[in-house]
Design a protein around this motif. Sequence first.
Motif, mmCIF file in Angstrom:
data_model
loop_
_atom_site.group_PDB
_atom_site.id
_atom_site.type_symbol
_atom_site.label_atom_id
_atom_site.label_comp_id
_atom_site.label_asym_id
_atom_site.label_seq_id
_atom_site.Cartn_x
_atom_site.Cartn_y
_atom_site.Cartn_z
ATOM 1 N N VAL A 121 0.842 -1.196 0.000
ATOM 2 C CA VAL A 121 0.000 0.000 0.000
ATOM 3 C C VAL A 121 0.877 1.246 0.000
ATOM 4 N N PHE A 122 0.697 2.087 -1.008
ATOM 5 C CA PHE A 122 1.356 3.394 -1.044
ATOM 6 C C PHE A 122 0.309 4.405 -0.593
ATOM 7 N N GLU A 123 0.561 5.000 0.547
ATOM 8 C CA GLU A 123 -0.420 5.899 1.169
ATOM 9 C C GLU A 123 0.154 7.299 1.278
ATOM 10 N N LEU A 124 -0.648 8.280 0.926
ATOM 11 C CA LEU A 124 -0.219 9.667 1.050
ATOM 12 C C LEU A 124 -1.440 10.578 1.122
ATOM 13 N N SER A 125 -1.201 11.836 1.510
ATOM 14 C CA SER A 125 -2.291 12.801 1.621
ATOM 15 C C SER A 125 -2.440 13.576 0.317
ATOM 16 N N ARG A 126 -3.477 14.389 0.231
ATOM 17 C CA ARG A 126 -3.669 15.224 -0.956
ATOM 18 C C ARG A 126 -2.463 16.142 -1.160
ATOM 19 N N LEU A 152 0.480 14.346 -2.461
ATOM 20 C CA LEU A 152 0.316 14.067 -3.887
ATOM 21 C C LEU A 152 0.789 15.262 -4.708
ATOM 22 N N SER A 153 0.443 16.469 -4.255
ATOM 23 C CA SER A 153 0.898 17.684 -4.946
ATOM 24 C C SER A 153 2.412 17.803 -4.903
ATOM 25 N N ASP A 154 3.005 17.378 -3.782
ATOM 26 C CA ASP A 154 4.468 17.410 -3.668
ATOM 27 C C ASP A 154 5.114 16.489 -4.699
ATOM 28 N N HIS A 155 4.491 15.358 -4.943
ATOM 29 C CA HIS A 155 5.005 14.445 -5.963
ATOM 30 C C HIS A 155 4.937 15.083 -7.347
ATOM 31 N N LEU A 156 3.886 15.885 -7.576
ATOM 32 C CA LEU A 156 3.774 16.595 -8.847
ATOM 33 C C LEU A 156 4.897 17.617 -8.999
ATOM 34 N N THR A 157 5.218 18.289 -7.903
ATOM 35 C CA THR A 157 6.262 19.316 -7.925
ATOM 36 C C THR A 157 7.600 18.730 -8.337
ATOM 37 N N THR A 158 7.905 17.568 -7.797
ATOM 38 C CA THR A 158 9.205 16.939 -8.077
ATOM 39 C C THR A 158 9.159 15.988 -9.266
ATOM 40 N N GLU A 159 7.965 15.859 -9.873
ATOM 41 C CA GLU A 159 7.775 14.986 -11.033
ATOM 42 C C GLU A 159 8.297 13.578 -10.764
ATOM 43 N N GLU A 202 -6.131 18.899 -10.712
ATOM 44 C CA GLU A 202 -6.377 19.924 -9.692
ATOM 45 C C GLU A 202 -5.077 20.343 -9.030
ATOM 46 N N GLY A 203 -4.220 19.383 -8.751
ATOM 47 C CA GLY A 203 -2.935 19.687 -8.125
ATOM 48 C C GLY A 203 -2.055 20.510 -9.033
ATOM 49 N N THR A 204 -2.083 20.212 -10.336
ATOM 50 C CA THR A 204 -1.292 20.977 -11.302
ATOM 51 C C THR A 204 -1.765 22.429 -11.366
#
Length: 213
Positions: free
Chosen positions: A165-170, A173-180, A205-207
Amino acid sequence: MDLRTPISTVVPSLDGPVLQVLARSDEGLSGRQIHKLAGTGSVAGVRLVLQRLAATGLVHVDDLGNSLLYRLNRRHLVAPAVEFLADLRSTLVSRLADEISAWRIPPVHASLYGAIARGDGDLDSDVDLLLIRPDHLDAGDVLWEEQAGRLMQTVVDLTGNPAHVFELSRTELSDHLTTEEPILNDWMRPSIQLTGRPLASLLEEGTTQLALR
């Protein structure tokens, strides 16, 4: 459970992949087509299996002169069992979605990705799940952790495969977008949504939010 051919859990011989192919097709298929779709065995071996199944009446054979086409006899008493075994992945998806939908703390998003979503893997492959929790919820919330723990045990009980299980918050998730992060591609291509909002809309939405910062 073999995540590529779940039917092999019960039918470990070449018969399993052959039956899985036939159960998923409404049209007659040649021996070579069935061999290609099954992805295992030899053409000669597949034809021997088809001949044996035809002798039981479970498979119909249509002689077109230049070729023989095979199809599952869906009126056969055994056909419903074959169709169920051939569609075990959908059954797993349904069972997991039902369990998560009953959670007291619902996730923002829940999906399957990796081998189970691609339809490959083997007996040792993990069943990969993505869970996105609400931002207001602490990562160590006891009830949330209990829910996720039960879900992992359900996966083991239903398949025999380990659950990851890969668990994270909203926000995470946006942080993952920032670092691609490359794992974003794993979550998206392909994935099977279980419940909550579509991941694509959350990423969009995060983008948008990142662009407004």
